[in-house]
Design a protein around this motif. Sequence first.
Motif, PDB file in Angstrom:
ATOM      1  N   VAL A 242       0.886  -1.174   0.000  1.00  0.00           N
ATOM      2  CA  VAL A 242       0.000   0.000   0.000  1.00  0.00           C
ATOM      3  C   VAL A 242       0.917   1.215   0.000  1.00  0.00           C
ATOM      4  N   ILE A 243       0.909   1.952  -1.117  1.00  0.00           N
ATOM      5  CA  ILE A 243       1.902   3.009  -1.289  1.00  0.00           C
ATOM      6  C   ILE A 243       1.227   4.373  -1.470  1.00  0.00           C
ATOM      7  N   LYS A 244       1.926   5.397  -1.046  1.00  0.00           N
ATOM      8  CA  LYS A 244       1.460   6.769  -1.238  1.00  0.00           C
ATOM      9  C   LYS A 244       2.213   7.392  -2.402  1.00  0.00           C
ATOM     10  N   LEU A 245       1.456   8.102  -3.240  1.00  0.00           N
ATOM     11  CA  LEU A 245       2.044   8.782  -4.386  1.00  0.00           C
ATOM     12  C   LEU A 245       1.880  10.285  -4.238  1.00  0.00           C
ATOM     13  N   PRO A 246       2.867  11.071  -4.672  1.00  0.00           N
ATOM     14  CA  PRO A 246       2.746  12.528  -4.615  1.00  0.00           C
ATOM     15  C   PRO A 246       1.526  13.004  -5.402  1.00  0.00           C
ATOM     16  N   GLY A 247       0.767  13.908  -4.808  1.00  0.00           N
ATOM     17  CA  GLY A 247      -0.389  14.469  -5.483  1.00  0.00           C
ATOM     18  C   GLY A 247      -1.678  13.704  -5.266  1.00  0.00           C
ATOM     19  N   ARG A 248      -1.603  12.547  -4.615  1.00  0.00           N
ATOM     20  CA  ARG A 248      -2.804  11.765  -4.320  1.00  0.00           C
ATOM     21  C   ARG A 248      -3.096  11.781  -2.825  1.00  0.00           C
ATOM     22  N   LYS A 249      -4.373  12.018  -2.487  1.00  0.00           N
ATOM     23  CA  LYS A 249      -4.748  12.031  -1.073  1.00  0.00           C
ATOM     24  C   LYS A 249      -4.749  10.633  -0.485  1.00  0.00           C
ATOM     25  N   LYS A 250      -5.162   9.664  -1.290  1.00  0.00           N
ATOM     26  CA  LYS A 250      -5.297   8.304  -0.804  1.00  0.00           C
ATOM     27  C   LYS A 250      -4.203   7.419  -1.400  1.00  0.00           C
ATOM     28  N   PRO A 251      -3.739   6.423  -0.656  1.00  0.00           N
ATOM     29  CA  PRO A 251      -2.729   5.505  -1.179  1.00  0.00           C
ATOM     30  C   PRO A 251      -3.311   4.547  -2.206  1.00  0.00           C
ATOM     31  N   LEU A 252      -2.441   3.815  -2.865  1.00  0.00           N
ATOM     32  CA  LEU A 252      -2.840   2.813  -3.851  1.00  0.00           C
ATOM     33  C   LEU A 252      -2.402   1.434  -3.391  1.00  0.00           C
ATOM     34  N   ILE A 253      -3.180   0.442  -3.780  1.00  0.00           N
ATOM     35  CA  ILE A 253      -2.815  -0.948  -3.507  1.00  0.00           C
ATOM     36  C   ILE A 253      -2.082  -1.486  -4.724  1.00  0.00           C
ATOM     37  N   VAL A 254      -0.884  -1.972  -4.524  1.00  0.00           N
ATOM     38  CA  VAL A 254      -0.096  -2.541  -5.630  1.00  0.00           C
ATOM     39  C   VAL A 254       0.120  -4.021  -5.329  1.00  0.00           C
TER      40      VAL A 254
END
Length: 258
Positions: A242-254
């Motif tokens: 579960v990673i956080k990306l710049p510019g996104r409020k919510k993390p993504l599941i990879v």
Amino acid sequence: MEVKGQNLEIGYDGLIIIPEIDIEVRKGEITTIIGPNGSGKSTVLKALTRLLKYTKGVVFINGCDLKEMEPKKLARCIGVLPQMHCAPPDFKVKDLVAYGRVPYQKWYKGNTAEDEEIIEWALKTTGTWHMRNKSINACSGGETQRVWIATVLAQQPEILFLDEPTTYLDISHQQETMRVVKKLNRESGIGVVMVLHDLEQALEVSDRIIVIKEGHKYSEGTPEEVITPKMLHEVYNVEADVIKLPGRKKPLIVYKEI
């Protein structure tokens, strides 16, 4: 307003699906229930809305015992959209949405000016006003789902319960439905309780997530607290980050490669 289940044992046909659970949902929040197939997600939602009887425990709505509430009073507090729903094929969209006003009407009276105003609001809020004279049978899957949400919304519930509202919809209509849900909550303050399979959607729109595993509450908290690599492994048996990306409020599941 809050709906609170205490020491609930839930099942049907002599089979106990949920041996014991405490659960609370509140107006103003989007609460999502997640978990694997057969874990008991929809069973919990049905018990909180009197669609399914619980064998032990109690459900309170603002301190009132759910079992003792009159149907019309209950319908003014909570609105429920189950997985399966149908309407006569010759119904027009506006006629179906008008049924949401039944809890406020006497049997011998038609729609009042207030009813018409609320029906219009429900249609416009869900983006279905332009379809009001269209046959429900002529609506697409995504359009039909929004019409049903409008129908429940016309009840003016304080908390809206949705059982897998994006199932069978393509990705565009899934996103459209989630935007409607978020808009209802943010602009009207309506509480929303959903059962979802899509964890990315749950991350994006939820204020709080409840995880059910094998009939028990595994965890509960904010999306970031709940959706973790550990939970994904222990509940879904998958490996992911579960990673956080710049510019996104919510993390993504990879997910790890198959």
